[in-house]
Design a protein around this motif. Structure first.
Motif, PDB file in Angstrom:
ATOM      1  N   ILE A  24       0.863  -1.184   0.000  1.00 21.55           N
ATOM      2  CA  ILE A  24       0.000   0.000   0.000  1.00 21.55           C
ATOM      3  C   ILE A  24       0.897   1.231   0.000  1.00 21.55           C
ATOM      4  O   ILE A  24       1.650   1.457   0.952  1.00 21.55           O
ATOM      5  CB  ILE A  24      -0.926   0.017   1.239  1.00 21.55           C
ATOM      6  N   ASN A  31       0.191   4.371   0.301  1.00 15.47           N
ATOM      7  CA  ASN A  31      -0.119   5.354   1.333  1.00 15.47           C
ATOM      8  C   ASN A  31      -0.451   4.673   2.660  1.00 15.47           C
ATOM      9  O   ASN A  31      -1.375   5.071   3.370  1.00 15.47           O
ATOM     10  CB  ASN A  31      -1.274   6.266   0.891  1.00 15.47           C
ATOM     11  N   GLY A  32       0.309   3.618   2.957  1.00 18.99           N
ATOM     12  CA  GLY A  32       0.071   2.928   4.222  1.00 18.99           C
ATOM     13  C   GLY A  32       1.075   1.815   4.441  1.00 18.99           C
ATOM     14  O   GLY A  32       2.185   1.845   3.903  1.00 18.99           O
ATOM     15  N   TYR A  76      -3.803   2.778   6.371  1.00 20.77           N
ATOM     16  CA  TYR A  76      -3.604   3.709   5.260  1.00 20.77           C
ATOM     17  C   TYR A  76      -4.199   5.062   5.615  1.00 20.77           C
ATOM     18  O   TYR A  76      -5.068   5.168   6.495  1.00 20.77           O
ATOM     19  CB  TYR A  76      -4.223   3.182   3.958  1.00 20.77           C
ATOM     20  N   THR A  77      -3.694   6.088   4.953  1.00 22.11           N
ATOM     21  CA  THR A  77      -4.143   7.454   5.199  1.00 22.11           C
ATOM     22  C   THR A  77      -4.475   8.111   3.864  1.00 22.11           C
ATOM     23  O   THR A  77      -3.676   8.064   2.927  1.00 22.11           O
ATOM     24  CB  THR A  77      -3.034   8.268   5.906  1.00 22.11           C
ATOM     25  N   ILE A  78      -5.672   8.697   3.797  1.00 21.49           N
ATOM     26  CA  ILE A  78      -6.079   9.441   2.600  1.00 21.49           C
ATOM     27  C   ILE A  78      -6.451  10.850   3.058  1.00 21.49           C
ATOM     28  O   ILE A  78      -7.416  11.036   3.807  1.00 21.49           O
ATOM     29  CB  ILE A  78      -7.289   8.774   1.909  1.00 21.49           C
ATOM     30  N   ILE A  90      -9.011  10.524   6.047  1.00 21.92           N
ATOM     31  CA  ILE A  90      -9.305   9.127   6.373  1.00 21.92           C
ATOM     32  C   ILE A  90      -8.030   8.474   6.886  1.00 21.92           C
ATOM     33  O   ILE A  90      -7.019   8.416   6.185  1.00 21.92           O
ATOM     34  CB  ILE A  90      -9.827   8.376   5.133  1.00 21.92           C
ATOM     35  N   GLU A 127      -7.268   4.864   8.568  1.00 22.52           N
ATOM     36  CA  GLU A 127      -7.921   3.606   8.938  1.00 22.52           C
ATOM     37  C   GLU A 127      -6.904   2.499   9.137  1.00 22.52           C
ATOM     38  O   GLU A 127      -5.844   2.483   8.516  1.00 22.52           O
ATOM     39  CB  GLU A 127      -8.930   3.197   7.859  1.00 22.52           C
TER      40      GLU A 127
END
Lengths: 152, 212
Positions: free
Chosen positions: B79, B81-82, B124-126, B136, B138
């Motif tokens: 991932i 972004n995670g 992950y981070t959005i 976000i 999570e």
């Protein structure tokens, strides 16, 4: 045989190493493009899309005005990243309009291994424009790929 | 496909048996242990811990009954972004036909049925592009997951001395079932590979000990 095995091993090892060059938070928000067109123009007259200086879009649920750059004709309007709908109050000149959208928010890991929050099946639940025309690049009417032309 | 498999498992061993010229020198059953040194060497990368070994019985010098055990503990860049972690153990059972092609070398084919028990977790981070709504952030943590698959195996080895043998297997894995989720889905299944793939090729490099 040993040389073949060694070659295969190095091949697999090389394939296994895929360093994450730029891991970290990602900025992504589902959006839909809005275009505002004056429906009272004559057919022969060139269609004039409304530009940002004449338009304000207020996101009702968040009680916030969406900022846009000057001179835009297409407004990439953010959709909710947590609920399946959003309502906008849109000011064009002196007039005011309402647009309520519904959609399905979902998570997607794209081909670049980015976790995204996306919206699909974007539809108008209600509106006060003369008419709306949806243009979806995909059958699912995905965010970033859907344009709504609002005739006022 | 099924007829070919049946031939490999039953008809081919019988054909080879009829060509054996000195069957009296072959023990009826001999045990062997093997260690996957390829996976062990790859485990120098801390994020890619893979260990595998096995036990087998060779009947009549050519028919192989095998149990393979392994453990993976991975932290792949799955991932952007995670983060993502997966770990678990797997077991494969199977048979093979591995006759000698000369005094110290065997080549053969086989079949495996495999099960994996594993867990995965990640985050992950959005970030919200407009800054109007919350970002976000999570996490997910999923335990007691399982998968099953089949493998078609090509086998080759060469004796180093009386007790040690070096060799490799080339396998094609065919997924039967696994615990799937909406994104982020499980990305890697220990013992199998990428979860989204229905077939996965793989190579094992092994050192085999035949004590008797």
């Amino acid at each position: 045989m040993v040389r073949t095995a060694l070659f295969l091993f190095l091949l697999i090892l090389a394939g296994a190493c895929d360093p994450c060059r730029d891991c970290g938070p990602l900025t992504y928000e589902p959006t839909v493009a809005l275009i505002f067109v004056d429906a009272e123009l004559d057919e022969d007259e060139e269609i004039k899309e409304t530009i940002a200086s004449d338009v304000t879009i207020f996101w009702a649920e968040l009680a916030a005005e969406i900022p846009f750059e000057e001179g835009l004709k297409e407004f990439d309007t953010p959709l909710s990243n947590s609920t399946n709908g959003s309502t906008y109050s849109i000011g064009i000149g002196e007039a005011s309009y309402q647009l309520a959208l519904t959609y399905e928010v979902f998570r997607e890991l794209d081909v670049d291994r980015r976790m995204l929050v996306r919206a699909q099946n974007i539809q108008a639940e209600s509106h006060s424009f003369d008419s709306l025309v949806f243009s979806c690049n995909t059958v699912d009417c995905l965010d970033k790929e859907t344009t709504i032309t609002c005739y006022f | 496909m099924k007829k070919g498999l049946i031939y490999l498992l039953f008809a081919l061993p019988l054909t080879g048996w009829s060509q054996e010229t000195d069957s009296t020198s072959v023990p009826p059953v001999s045990p062997a242990f093997y260690f996957d040194y390829g996976k062990a060497a790859g485990s120098v990368i801390p994020e890619y811990q893979k260990w595998e070994g096995g036990f087998e019985l060779i009947f009549l010098g050519r028919i192989q009954g095998v149990v393979e055990l392994g453990q993976w503990k991975l932290n792949p860049d799955a991932i952007e972004n995670g983060h993502y972690w997966v770990e678990g153990t797997y077991t494969r059972f199977g048979v093979g036909y591995i006759p000698y092609v000369d005094a110290g070398s065997r080549i053969g084919v086989g079949f495996r049925y495999a099960t994996s028990s594993y867990s995965d977790r990640g985050d992950y981070t959005i970030l919200s592009g407009s800054d109007l709504q919350p970002d976000i952030v999570e996490t997910f943590d999923r335990n007691n997951l399982s998968a099953t698959w089949y493998e078609a195996v090509f086998y080759s080895d060469k004796a180093v001395n009386k007790w040690l043998t070096l060799g490799f297997t080339f396998r094609v894995r065919f997924m039967q079932s696994y615990d799937a989720f909406d994104d982020p889905n499980t990305m890697i299944i220990p013992g199998f590979g990428r979860a989204g793939d229905k077939t996965v090729p793989a190579v094992n490099l092994f050192l085999k000990i035949e004590p008797f």
